[in-house]
Design a protein around this motif. Sequence first.
Motif, short mmCIF file in Angstrom:
data_model
loop_
_atom_site.label_atom_id
_atom_site.label_comp_id
_atom_site.label_asym_id
_atom_site.label_seq_id
_atom_site.Cartn_x
_atom_site.Cartn_y
_atom_site.Cartn_z
N GLY A 191 -39.39 29.54 -9.37
CA GLY A 191 -38.54 29.32 -8.21
C GLY A 191 -39.26 28.52 -7.13
N ILE A 228 -35.72 32.96 -1.90
CA ILE A 228 -35.56 34.34 -1.42
C ILE A 228 -36.08 35.30 -2.49
CG2 ILE A 228 -33.91 36.05 -0.58
CD1 ILE A 228 -32.03 33.83 0.16
N ASP A 229 -36.90 36.26 -2.08
CA ASP A 229 -37.41 37.23 -3.05
C ASP A 229 -37.23 38.65 -2.53
OD1 ASP A 229 -39.44 36.83 -5.67
OD2 ASP A 229 -39.36 38.85 -4.80
N GLY A 246 -39.19 41.07 -3.20
CA GLY A 246 -40.51 41.61 -2.90
C GLY A 246 -41.37 40.54 -2.25
N GLY A 258 -43.70 39.19 -9.14
CA GLY A 258 -43.02 39.47 -10.42
C GLY A 258 -43.95 39.12 -11.57
N ASN A 259 -43.38 38.56 -12.61
CA ASN A 259 -44.19 38.28 -13.80
C ASN A 259 -45.24 37.20 -13.56
OD1 ASN A 259 -42.74 40.18 -15.11
ND2 ASN A 259 -41.49 38.75 -16.31
N THR A 260 -44.99 36.35 -12.56
CA THR A 260 -46.00 35.32 -12.26
C THR A 260 -47.34 35.96 -11.94
OG1 THR A 260 -44.33 33.76 -11.49
CG2 THR A 260 -46.56 33.43 -10.67
N THR A 314 -50.75 37.18 -18.50
CA THR A 314 -52.11 36.97 -19.01
C THR A 314 -52.49 35.48 -19.03
OG1 THR A 314 -51.13 37.18 -21.19
CG2 THR A 314 -52.31 39.08 -20.36
N CYS A 364 -36.45 40.57 0.76
CA CYS A 364 -35.03 40.38 1.10
C CYS A 364 -34.26 40.23 -0.21
CB CYS A 364 -34.90 39.14 1.98
SG CYS A 364 -33.21 38.68 2.36
N ALA A 422 -34.82 34.73 -11.53
CA ALA A 422 -35.26 36.09 -11.17
C ALA A 422 -35.82 36.86 -12.36
CB ALA A 422 -34.08 36.85 -10.54
N SER A 423 -36.24 36.18 -13.36
CA SER A 423 -36.84 36.71 -14.61
C SER A 423 -36.17 38.01 -15.07
CB SER A 423 -38.35 36.74 -14.48
OG SER A 423 -38.92 37.87 -14.13
N VAL A 477 -28.44 39.70 -11.27
CA VAL A 477 -28.06 38.76 -10.20
C VAL A 477 -26.88 37.90 -10.66
CG1 VAL A 477 -28.84 36.88 -8.70
CG2 VAL A 477 -30.43 38.73 -9.30
N TYR A 520 -53.86 39.63 -28.32
CA TYR A 520 -54.53 38.38 -27.96
C TYR A 520 -55.47 38.63 -26.80
CZ TYR A 520 -50.88 38.07 -24.38
OH TYR A 520 -50.04 38.33 -23.33
N ASN A 562 -32.25 29.65 -14.49
CA ASN A 562 -33.50 29.40 -15.19
C ASN A 562 -33.95 30.77 -15.69
OD1 ASN A 562 -36.14 28.16 -15.84
ND2 ASN A 562 -36.87 29.45 -14.18
C1 LIG Z 1 -47.75 41.41 -19.07
C2 LIG Z 1 -47.23 40.02 -19.20
C3 LIG Z 1 -47.99 39.06 -19.83
C4 LIG Z 1 -47.51 37.75 -19.96
N1 LIG Z 1 -48.33 36.81 -20.50
C5 LIG Z 1 -47.94 35.52 -20.55
C6 LIG Z 1 -48.83 34.53 -21.02
O1 LIG Z 1 -49.97 34.81 -21.38
N2 LIG Z 1 -48.39 33.24 -21.04
C7 LIG Z 1 -47.13 32.89 -20.66
O2 LIG Z 1 -46.79 31.72 -20.74
N3 LIG Z 1 -46.27 33.82 -20.16
C8 LIG Z 1 -46.64 35.12 -20.09
N4 LIG Z 1 -45.79 36.07 -19.60
C9 LIG Z 1 -44.43 35.68 -19.17
C10 LIG Z 1 -44.46 35.06 -17.77
O3 LIG Z 1 -45.16 35.89 -16.89
C11 LIG Z 1 -43.07 34.81 -17.24
O4 LIG Z 1 -42.25 34.19 -18.22
C12 LIG Z 1 -43.10 33.91 -16.01
O5 LIG Z 1 -44.12 34.30 -15.13
C13 LIG Z 1 -41.76 33.94 -15.33
O6 LIG Z 1 -41.89 33.32 -14.09
P1 LIG Z 1 -40.69 33.36 -13.07
O7 LIG Z 1 -41.10 32.60 -11.87
O8 LIG Z 1 -39.46 32.93 -13.80
O9 LIG Z 1 -40.47 34.92 -12.80
P2 LIG Z 1 -41.16 35.95 -11.80
O10 LIG Z 1 -42.55 35.57 -11.45
O11 LIG Z 1 -40.95 37.30 -12.36
O12 LIG Z 1 -40.29 35.75 -10.49
C14 LIG Z 1 -38.99 36.26 -10.38
C15 LIG Z 1 -38.84 36.80 -8.99
O13 LIG Z 1 -37.48 37.18 -8.78
C16 LIG Z 1 -37.48 38.23 -7.87
N5 LIG Z 1 -36.18 38.91 -7.89
C17 LIG Z 1 -35.64 39.66 -8.88
N6 LIG Z 1 -34.45 40.12 -8.52
C18 LIG Z 1 -34.19 39.63 -7.28
C19 LIG Z 1 -33.13 39.77 -6.35
N7 LIG Z 1 -32.04 40.50 -6.63
N8 LIG Z 1 -33.23 39.14 -5.15
C20 LIG Z 1 -34.32 38.41 -4.83
N9 LIG Z 1 -35.36 38.26 -5.67
C21 LIG Z 1 -35.31 38.85 -6.88
C22 LIG Z 1 -38.64 39.11 -8.32
O14 LIG Z 1 -39.10 39.95 -7.27
C23 LIG Z 1 -39.67 38.07 -8.74
O15 LIG Z 1 -40.65 37.82 -7.75
C24 LIG Z 1 -46.22 37.40 -19.46
C25 LIG Z 1 -45.44 38.37 -18.83
C26 LIG Z 1 -45.94 39.66 -18.69
C27 LIG Z 1 -45.09 40.69 -18.00
#
Ligand SMILES: Cc1cc2nc3c(=O)[nH]c(=O)nc-3n(C[C@H](O)[C@H](O)[C@H](O)COP(=O)(O)OP(=O)(O)OC[C@H]3O[C@@H](n4cnc5c(N)ncnc54)[C@H](O)[C@@H]3O)c2cc1C
Length: 417
Positions: A44, A63-64, A66, A71-73, A77, A206, A238-239, A245, A284, A362
């Motif tokens: 995002g 907007i997040d 937390g 989140g997963n970011t 690993t 928020c 929002a993963s 959502v 891994y 996304n």
């Molecule tokens: C333990 C673990 C290990 C992993 N290892 C790897 C790896 O080695 N390599 C790899 O490529 N990928 C890995 N992944 C996957 C990777 O972390 C995710 O696919 C990627 O970080 C997703 O990014 P994102 O920005 O889409 O999601 P996120 O970083 O999860 O961001 C989504 C955000 O949306 C927010 N949100 C949710 N609901 C709402 C709402 N209603 N209102 C406002 N905000 C909201 C959340 O708070 C969060 O901050 C791993 C995941 C985990 C959990």
Amino acid sequence: MTRFNAFSLLRNALNGHRGWTEQWPEAQPKPAYDVIIVGAGGHGLGAAYYLATQHGITNVAVIDKGWLGGGNTGRNTTIIRSNYLYDESARMFDHSVDLWQGLSQELNYNVMYSNRGCLMLAHTVHDVQSFKRHVHANRLNGVDNRWLTPQECKAYCPPINISPDARYPVMGGALQQRAGTARHDAVAWGYARGAAARGVDIIQNCAVTAIRRGPDGAVIGVDTEKGFIGAKKIAVSASGHNTQVMATAGVRLPLESVPLQALVSEPVKPVFPCVVMSNAVHAYCSQSDKGELVIGSGTDQYVSYSQRGGLPLIEHTIAAISEVFPIFNRMRMLRKWGGITDNTPDRSPIVGKTPVQNLYVNCGWGTGGFKATPGAAHTLAWTVARDEPHPINAPFTLDRFRTGRLIDEAAAAAVAH
Ligand SMILES: Cc1cc2nc3c(=O)[nH]c(=O)nc-3n(C[C@H](O)[C@H](O)[C@H](O)COP(=O)(O)OP(=O)(O)OC[C@H]3O[C@@H](n4cnc5c(N)ncnc54)[C@H](O)[C@@H]3O)c2cc1C
């Protein structure tokens, strides 16, 4: 925005580090924006950065619910690679690997990208056949990948046990040299800083509670914990919570939210030079710059919104690591954690338009979206700005689950990562 360079570091070192300015302001919502992005993960925040830098759209809020990157970011690993089987995936992930190469310079923020190589071990005849097929397919797509004998695997990563007496002996491995790791938090912080410097509002703590649509069906804004915020366009990233959502806008997604866990060991001196993955034993490992072994495995077996995950999987992962790397048998583990991954049936993402006008999604990055952060963000920004997909994300439609034109990396890998 203070630029990081040798002079600013020196100047601040000499004045007790009192001269650094805040990296991004604590923004409060405006009544309306051109674009709202739901979710301040790497994807995002990156999309906001590229909207501003490549499309001149700066009236944007991310907007997040937390804190950004929480989140997963901030939980993954950090393995980065692009050795996927299908042409569509190879293009998407290799686009990301290309962007990773220069990301620190682009953001003026050290994301610590390290292309130390990713070695995928083969333990069965099926593994050998499957990985060699990947090597050939990758080469046809211009993605680097090569086959190593067991001895070459050992030479590349000395802790690997290649004894023929192992329960799953190492029969070779596929090495992508350009693959590696990066510092996950820094990716979120770097994009946040770059986007905020160009006028993007990053609104934390928020939650978005609903997407609102007007009489013609197009989006008009979002309800949040801080009230209604208007928007001409909305992108949801929002993963693990994408389904919740998007459901508020009446869009059903073919996703399952499943916990994925990881753990780190006590720190030790540099001993592990690359990333090693083993699908057959299913674990891994890599070593962080602090010295901890960073260990991951497959998802839990059940759907859940808990960020904890179950102990049996961790036990299995530790057993697998001990089997492949017996020198780690007596290491102590420091901590474990989990994140909620959003998984599609074919384990490929959905990036693009939705049936609702001016609503974009996304999602579906599951267990492997960190590596795609720059590419996903870049193509999402393009799609939002132009209301049409970038050629790279064009195949990753929601519609493929209706037409049957899947990109089945689940079947190709027999494990997602
Ligand atoms: C333990 C673990 C290990 C992993 N290892 C790897 C790896 O080695 N390599 C790899 O490529 N990928 C890995 N992944 C996957 C990777 O972390 C995710 O696919 C990627 O970080 C997703 O990014 P994102 O920005 O889409 O999601 P996120 O970083 O999860 O961001 C989504 C955000 O949306 C927010 N949100 C949710 N609901 C709402 C709402 N209603 N209102 C406002 N905000 C909201 C959340 O708070 C969060 O901050 C791993 C995941 C985990 C959990």
